[in-house]
Design a protein around this motif. Structure first.
Motif, PDB file in Angstrom:
ATOM      1  N   ASP A  22       0.830  -1.203   0.000  1.00 11.73           N
ATOM      2  CA  ASP A  22       0.000   0.000   0.000  1.00 11.73           C
ATOM      3  C   ASP A  22       0.865   1.253   0.000  1.00 11.73           C
ATOM      4  O   ASP A  22       0.452   2.300  -0.505  1.00 11.73           O
ATOM      5  CB  ASP A  22      -0.943   0.010   1.204  1.00 11.73           C
ATOM      6  CG  ASP A  22      -2.036   1.069   1.077  1.00 11.73           C
ATOM      7  OD1 ASP A  22      -2.682   1.116   0.009  1.00 11.73           O
ATOM      8  OD2 ASP A  22      -2.234   1.847   2.025  1.00 11.73           O
ATOM      9  N   ALA A  23       2.066   1.149   0.565  1.00 11.85           N
ATOM     10  CA  ALA A  23       3.019   2.263   0.484  1.00 11.85           C
ATOM     11  C   ALA A  23       3.653   2.323  -0.903  1.00 11.85           C
ATOM     12  O   ALA A  23       3.884   3.408  -1.445  1.00 11.85           O
ATOM     13  CB  ALA A  23       4.098   2.117   1.556  1.00 11.85           C
ATOM     14  N   LYS A  27      -3.824   2.468  -2.609  1.00 14.13           N
ATOM     15  CA  LYS A  27      -5.028   1.838  -3.169  1.00 14.13           C
ATOM     16  C   LYS A  27      -5.821   2.742  -4.102  1.00 14.13           C
ATOM     17  O   LYS A  27      -6.510   2.251  -4.999  1.00 14.13           O
ATOM     18  CB  LYS A  27      -5.933   1.354  -2.038  1.00 14.13           C
ATOM     19  CG  LYS A  27      -6.367   2.436  -1.061  1.00 14.13           C
ATOM     20  CD  LYS A  27      -7.162   1.836   0.080  1.00 14.13           C
ATOM     21  CE  LYS A  27      -7.601   2.874   1.093  1.00 14.13           C
ATOM     22  NZ  LYS A  27      -6.473   3.587   1.714  1.00 14.13           N
ATOM     23  N   GLN A  28      -5.742   4.063  -3.920  1.00  8.12           N
ATOM     24  CA  GLN A  28      -6.537   4.959  -4.766  1.00  8.12           C
ATOM     25  C   GLN A  28      -6.061   4.990  -6.214  1.00  8.12           C
ATOM     26  O   GLN A  28      -6.743   5.530  -7.087  1.00  8.12           O
ATOM     27  CB  GLN A  28      -6.557   6.382  -4.190  1.00  8.12           C
ATOM     28  CG  GLN A  28      -5.226   7.097  -4.136  1.00  8.12           C
ATOM     29  CD  GLN A  28      -4.521   6.917  -2.816  1.00  8.12           C
ATOM     30  OE1 GLN A  28      -4.653   5.884  -2.170  1.00  8.12           O
ATOM     31  NE2 GLN A  28      -3.769   7.932  -2.389  1.00  8.12           N
ATOM     32  N   PHE A  29      -4.901   4.390  -6.477  1.00  6.56           N
ATOM     33  CA  PHE A  29      -4.365   4.410  -7.840  1.00  6.56           C
ATOM     34  C   PHE A  29      -4.477   3.052  -8.545  1.00  6.56           C
ATOM     35  O   PHE A  29      -3.812   2.819  -9.547  1.00  6.56           O
ATOM     36  CB  PHE A  29      -2.898   4.852  -7.820  1.00  6.56           C
ATOM     37  CG  PHE A  29      -2.685   6.196  -7.195  1.00  6.56           C
ATOM     38  CD1 PHE A  29      -3.258   7.331  -7.746  1.00  6.56           C
ATOM     39  CD2 PHE A  29      -1.921   6.327  -6.044  1.00  6.56           C
ATOM     40  CE1 PHE A  29      -3.067   8.586  -7.170  1.00  6.56           C
ATOM     41  CE2 PHE A  29      -1.720   7.576  -5.460  1.00  6.56           C
ATOM     42  CZ  PHE A  29      -2.295   8.707  -6.024  1.00  6.56           C
ATOM     43  N   LEU A  42       4.359   5.689  -7.551  1.00  2.04           N
ATOM     44  CA  LEU A  42       5.199   4.885  -6.664  1.00  2.04           C
ATOM     45  C   LEU A  42       5.550   5.665  -5.392  1.00  2.04           C
ATOM     46  O   LEU A  42       5.994   6.809  -5.461  1.00  2.04           O
ATOM     47  CB  LEU A  42       6.482   4.494  -7.403  1.00  2.04           C
ATOM     48  CG  LEU A  42       7.480   3.640  -6.616  1.00  2.04           C
ATOM     49  CD1 LEU A  42       6.920   2.243  -6.376  1.00  2.04           C
ATOM     50  CD2 LEU A  42       8.813   3.557  -7.359  1.00  2.04           C
ATOM     51  N   PHE A  43       5.332   5.048  -4.238  1.00  2.00           N
ATOM     52  CA  PHE A  43       5.609   5.675  -2.936  1.00  2.00           C
ATOM     53  C   PHE A  43       4.955   7.061  -2.836  1.00  2.00           C
ATOM     54  O   PHE A  43       5.526   7.988  -2.257  1.00  2.00           O
ATOM     55  CB  PHE A  43       7.115   5.795  -2.686  1.00  2.00           C
ATOM     56  CG  PHE A  43       7.836   4.474  -2.667  1.00  2.00           C
ATOM     57  CD1 PHE A  43       7.458   3.463  -1.803  1.00  2.00           C
ATOM     58  CD2 PHE A  43       8.913   4.245  -3.520  1.00  2.00           C
ATOM     59  CE1 PHE A  43       8.130   2.239  -1.785  1.00  2.00           C
ATOM     60  CE2 PHE A  43       9.593   3.029  -3.510  1.00  2.00           C
ATOM     61  CZ  PHE A  43       9.200   2.029  -2.642  1.00  2.00           C
ATOM     62  N   GLY A  80       2.197  -7.019   3.140  1.00  2.00           N
ATOM     63  CA  GLY A  80       0.837  -6.473   3.021  1.00  2.00           C
ATOM     64  C   GLY A  80       0.027  -7.234   1.996  1.00  2.00           C
ATOM     65  O   GLY A  80       0.182  -8.443   1.826  1.00  2.00           O
ATOM     66  N   SER A  81      -0.819  -6.532   1.268  1.00  3.45           N
ATOM     67  CA  SER A  81      -1.704  -7.183   0.302  1.00  3.45           C
ATOM     68  C   SER A  81      -0.918  -7.731  -0.881  1.00  3.45           C
ATOM     69  O   SER A  81       0.214  -7.342  -1.123  1.00  3.45           O
ATOM     70  CB  SER A  81      -2.777  -6.197  -0.189  1.00  3.45           C
ATOM     71  OG  SER A  81      -2.206  -5.212  -1.009  1.00  3.45           O
ATOM     72  N   SER A  82      -1.568  -8.614  -1.621  1.00 11.10           N
ATOM     73  CA  SER A  82      -0.870  -9.332  -2.698  1.00 11.10           C
ATOM     74  C   SER A  82      -0.943  -8.634  -4.049  1.00 11.10           C
ATOM     75  O   SER A  82      -0.640  -9.236  -5.065  1.00 11.10           O
ATOM     76  CB  SER A  82      -1.469 -10.738  -2.840  1.00 11.10           C
ATOM     77  OG  SER A  82      -2.859 -10.650  -3.134  1.00 11.10           O
ATOM     78  N   ARG A  83      -1.318  -7.374  -4.075  1.00 11.91           N
ATOM     79  CA  ARG A  83      -1.532  -6.675  -5.348  1.00 11.91           C
ATOM     80  C   ARG A  83      -0.309  -6.705  -6.260  1.00 11.91           C
ATOM     81  O   ARG A  83       0.805  -6.363  -5.863  1.00 11.91           O
ATOM     82  CB  ARG A  83      -1.962  -5.225  -5.090  1.00 11.91           C
ATOM     83  CG  ARG A  83      -0.926  -4.370  -4.401  1.00 11.91           C
ATOM     84  CD  ARG A  83      -1.467  -3.004  -4.015  1.00 11.91           C
ATOM     85  NE  ARG A  83      -2.508  -3.101  -3.012  1.00 11.91           N
ATOM     86  CZ  ARG A  83      -2.908  -2.072  -2.255  1.00 11.91           C
ATOM     87  NH1 ARG A  83      -2.364  -0.896  -2.404  1.00 11.91           N
ATOM     88  NH2 ARG A  83      -3.862  -2.229  -1.359  1.00 11.91           N
TER      89      ARG A  83
END
Length: 201
Positions: A22-23, A27-29, A42-43, A80-83
């Motif tokens: 998420d960093a 998520k908004q992108f 990125l970041f 974190g998440s697996s995105r």
């Protein structure tokens, strides 16, 4: 994907542990449907404040690290998440190599599938790279995937280990689809045989 064999690249540091996905790409992108265009985000929340102003203290905003293609960071990178958007953003920004002591498994695997080389080095070796990056303006690493070595202009020589299957993925520029297509003739032959058998029945 393009084959990855050697890279002589400028090094940029992100000196933080537990850098989560998420960093890496907030998520908004995540609304884009293609793989490109994520590098600008990125970041994002570390590079810009809430008003959209550049945060000059963050490493990627500093002039000396512009154009970097090697990213160094600390333990548990990509947690974190697996995105899969996380390696997309890293690659789209221009990084071809990430170096850290450890990674989240899903992020680590996704890197290989997207043409990024994630190297695992010891805490001591990573700390040495941070020190060299701080000391030498325009610090670069030569990453040789064929020889499995890291070198610089100041006497560094590190031999790294990597799963051979993954190494070949990068050397040949293959993803899962590309690997499947290498067996296209065998697949076609099987399908023709299967169709003939169905027709005979």
């Amino acid at each position: 994907m393009e084959p990855f064999k050697q890279l002589n690249g400028l090094v940029a540091p992100v000196d933080r542990v537990n850098v989560d996905t998420d960093a890496i790409i907030p998520k908004q992108f995540l609304k884009r449907i293609e793989r490109s265009g994520f590098g600008q985000f990125l970041f994002f929340e570390w590079r810009f404040d809430q008003k959209g102003n550049v945060i000059p203290e963050f490493s990627l905003n500093q002039e000396r690290f512009q154009g970097a293609s090697v990213l160094i960071s600390r333990a548990n990178f990509g947690c974190g998440s697996s995105r899969e958007h996380a390696p997309w953003a890293i690659l789209d920004y221009g990084f071809k190599v990430v170096i850290a002591p450890s990674y989240a498994d899903i992020f680590y695997n996704n890197c290989f599938k997207n043409g990024i080389l994630p190297l695992k080095l010891s805490e001591e070796q990573v700390e040495d790279l941070f020190q060299r990056t701080a000391k030498y303006e325009g610090y670069k690493l030569n990453v040789d995937l064929e020889a499995k070595t890291l070198t610089d202009d100041y006497g560094l020589h590190i031999a790294f280990d990597l799963d051979e299957h993954r190494r070949q993925f990068l050397l040949q520029g293959l993803d899962d689809i590309g690997l499947t297509l290498k067996h296209a003739d065998a697949i076609s032959a099987y399908e023709a045989k299967h169709e003939a058998r169905l027709a005979y029945k």
